[in-house]
Design an enzyme around this catalytic site. Sequence first.
Site, PDB file in Angstrom:
ATOM      1  NE  ARG B  50      -1.392  -1.451   3.994  1.00 49.38           N
ATOM      2  CZ  ARG B  50      -2.096  -1.860   5.055  1.00 49.38           C
ATOM      3  NH1 ARG B  50      -2.555  -1.005   5.934  1.00 49.38           N
ATOM      4  NH2 ARG B  50      -2.387  -3.135   5.216  1.00 49.38           N
ATOM      5  CG  ASP B  52       0.658   5.973   4.404  1.00 47.06           C
ATOM      6  OD1 ASP B  52       0.006   4.917   4.455  1.00 47.06           O
ATOM      7  OD2 ASP B  52       1.510   6.300   5.262  1.00 47.06           O
ATOM      8  CE1 TYR B 110       7.168   3.903  -1.153  1.00 44.61           C
ATOM      9  CE2 TYR B 110       8.518   2.044  -0.467  1.00 44.61           C
ATOM     10  CZ  TYR B 110       7.275   2.617  -0.676  1.00 44.61           C
ATOM     11  OH  TYR B 110       6.134   1.901  -0.407  1.00 44.61           O
ATOM     12  NE  ARG B 204       5.087  10.275   5.289  1.00 41.53           N
ATOM     13  CZ  ARG B 204       3.819  10.274   5.714  1.00 41.53           C
ATOM     14  NH1 ARG B 204       3.011   9.262   5.377  1.00 41.53           N
ATOM     15  NH2 ARG B 204       3.347  11.260   6.420  1.00 41.53           N
TER      16      ARG B 204
END
Lengths: 259, 259
Positions: B50, B52, B110, B204
């Site tokens: 997933r 966010d 990422y 993050r």
Amino acid sequence: MRRLKMIVSYDGTAYSGFQTQPHGNTIQDKLELAVKLLTGDTVKVVSSGRTDAGVHARGQVIHFDTESRIPAERWAIAMNSRLPDDIVVLEAQEVDQSFHARYSAKTKTYAYTINNNKFPDVMRRKQELHHPRPLDWEAMREALRHLEGEHDFTSFCSARSTQASHVRTIYRTRIDHLGDRHPDYQGVYRIFVTGNGFLYNMVRMIVGTLIEVGEGRRSSSEIPEILEARNPMHEKLTAMAHGLTLWEVRYDSGDGTAT
Amino acid sequence: MRRLKMIVSYDGTAYSGFQTQPHGNTIQDKLELAVKLLTGDTVKVVSSGRTDAGVHARGQVIHFDTESRIPAERWAIAMNSRLPDDIVVLEAQEVDQSFHARYSAKTKTYAYTINNNKFPDVMRRKQELHHPRPLDWEAMREALRHLEGEHDFTSFCSARSTQASHVRTIYRTRIDHLGDRHPDYQGVYRIFVTGNGFLYNMVRMIVGTLIEVGEGRRSSSEIPEILEARNPMHEKLTAMAHGLTLWEVRYDSGDGTAT
């Protein structure tokens, strides 16, 4: 009274263009509101020229007069905290009263971006015209070169134009393949046109015509005839607004700009 | 029954994340709806993981099973004409039933983008974290290198994580100054992290910690101690979602992908 000049960038997606309109949500309205929130004064913001709904700006130039004593170097941050996040003031300076954002402008550069890949880039979809069919970029470069110089651009101007003269000078043109420098821009091309002024829809009609050349439906050698005909091209040739960006406006050093 | 694998890009701005939620407007919902509109079938779309709310994807990978006989090479265009314009299928292929978008994934990359200029870029404001204060990018590169290798990443994981193991391997990291190649990206940096998997909020929280290092509030040499502490960093260190993009998911050649 002081005159302030500002360089403003905006994402035109959410707006009905630059200029105030009776029912419109415009860039000018937002800028005037930010000045009012900051100083309490109602000002009239003058731009280098309006941009249409959906058209963006990297370097729009505006001016307005104010009694405020806020130092020029603090205006950009102060305006930005009162503007929506799709309008950003990049630079502010005090200028002479003789400076006029529109009349003092010597050259303007517009950029039109075309994504010529099979699929659009999802992040840049509001700033790139997606054209998946192959285009002959060399032929388009050749066609564009025929437009350089002083010409009557009636053929590349909306038939609704009410301007007295359609004579303008295009100083420079260029088509960059952005992918040459940046892998994320593979297949993305940017058309730059610099001139002393542009008629209503002129850049978008030029781009629409270039696309016809790129698709092989017209030859680049037809451009001089099209110019000479002084007969507005069909409106449907007008390329979509969202690919267009007012890139830069230049003023010469004798324009009263105090640095 | 056929299994289809697709590479999907999306602008996460308007969505409550990838995964279906009771009241949510999610990417998964839109993809399943597009399949339903196309084939009439209700499918369950499985992703590599997933993302966010507000997080983007350049190369998310999904799979689902279908009875449809539409050839694989026609799926991307067929899906795109039924998807909103902020979700684009880039590639579709038929794969073996042993392929699983999540379990077969070998590495994920990422990217986190930081605009370190005085003002944000108006066109990219939904994809770049704007950080106007100066950052020491060399110290950040050094800090990031300390995270390479196999580690227990409990310190860089939300305290709410319910995962059995917090051990993950980061294979490669890199920080690019995008302005080195493209003048429009002057002052814009992209942090790449490639690993075998990521915990909830891990990238993050890593980026939030790197920013502390870049601001000089922490030294890059503290990273090994932070890792060893196995104590989740403060939630407020979690860098904002909109700067994050799921860049690429790789599967090895023995993953059942039929090409």
